[in-house]
Design a protein around this motif. Sequence first.
Motif, PDB file in Angstrom:
ATOM      1  N   ASP A 225      -5.638  -3.709  -4.571  1.00 30.51           N
ATOM      2  CA  ASP A 225      -5.535  -2.408  -3.915  1.00 30.51           C
ATOM      3  C   ASP A 225      -4.165  -1.772  -4.172  1.00 30.51           C
TER       4      ASP A 225
ATOM      5  N   LYS B 234     -10.994   5.022  -5.649  1.00 31.57           N
ATOM      6  CA  LYS B 234     -10.581   3.668  -5.279  1.00 31.57           C
ATOM      7  C   LYS B 234     -11.812   2.819  -4.952  1.00 31.57           C
TER       8      LYS B 234
ATOM      9  N   ARG C 290     -13.164  -0.684  -6.715  1.00 30.99           N
ATOM     10  CA  ARG C 290     -13.553  -1.886  -5.969  1.00 30.99           C
ATOM     11  C   ARG C 290     -14.962  -2.338  -6.340  1.00 30.99           C
TER      12      ARG C 290
ATOM     13  N   ASP D 101      -3.614   1.747  -6.042  1.00 24.63           N
ATOM     14  CA  ASP D 101      -2.875   2.806  -5.345  1.00 24.63           C
ATOM     15  C   ASP D 101      -1.727   3.336  -6.207  1.00 24.63           C
TER      16      ASP D 101
END
Length: 234
Positions: free
Chosen positions: A219, A101, A105, A223
């Motif tokens: 996000d 993750k 980003r 996810d």
Amino acid sequence: MPTKNANKVNQAWGKRPPPSRGPKPALSTTEIARAAIELADAEGLEAITMQRVARTVGVTTMALYRYFPGKADLLDLMIDSAGDSVPNFGKPTSPWSTRLKEWARRCLAIYQNHPWFLEATSARRSIMGPNELLWMEAALAMLAESGLAAADRHSAFLALIGQVRGHATFQETKKQGESTQEWTHDLAHVLKSEADRYPALLKALDSGAFSKKPARAFDFAVDCILDGIRARVK
């Protein structure tokens, strides 16, 4: 003047031999690419011409062709240099999903810090450079830890990078249009006059979903991809 096919190898790989004639180059290709990146960051990709970059680094246009056979070769090195070296994505002991993750980003940050990057990578026809491939290598290595089959890891990578590029595209489009508040107001006006046709959209609008910060939406999407990967390997 060099032809378009003078060099088919991505300039970032440094495979082209140095010129055998003329004075020793005073600059490195990396220095020129960095200067071009600063120019593109400030004025957009349209500012990147061989003439303009030559003036920026203080050489003649013909001298610049001794470093790069053409603009495409310069763009290749700009793209590969924009992301710097592959960083760590958290502690090695952290779960693979947490590190992946963070990878997503930081990958998105490249697009946000260099607005020209999306257009440049979309138009490119050469293979990726060594630094870009290291970013891809890092993602695939983390996906290997997930337990996904080797044949599925690339598909998972494509889902992640597709989300990164899709989000970057959406954000760039919004920059060129009206503000989020104005856009939401206009959409509400249309939907409320056609409530019977768009009940799901109207419900989402009333919930405030369209006003959420972009980072939260990004996000959430990442996810969902990571949750899907976990579900497949159980």
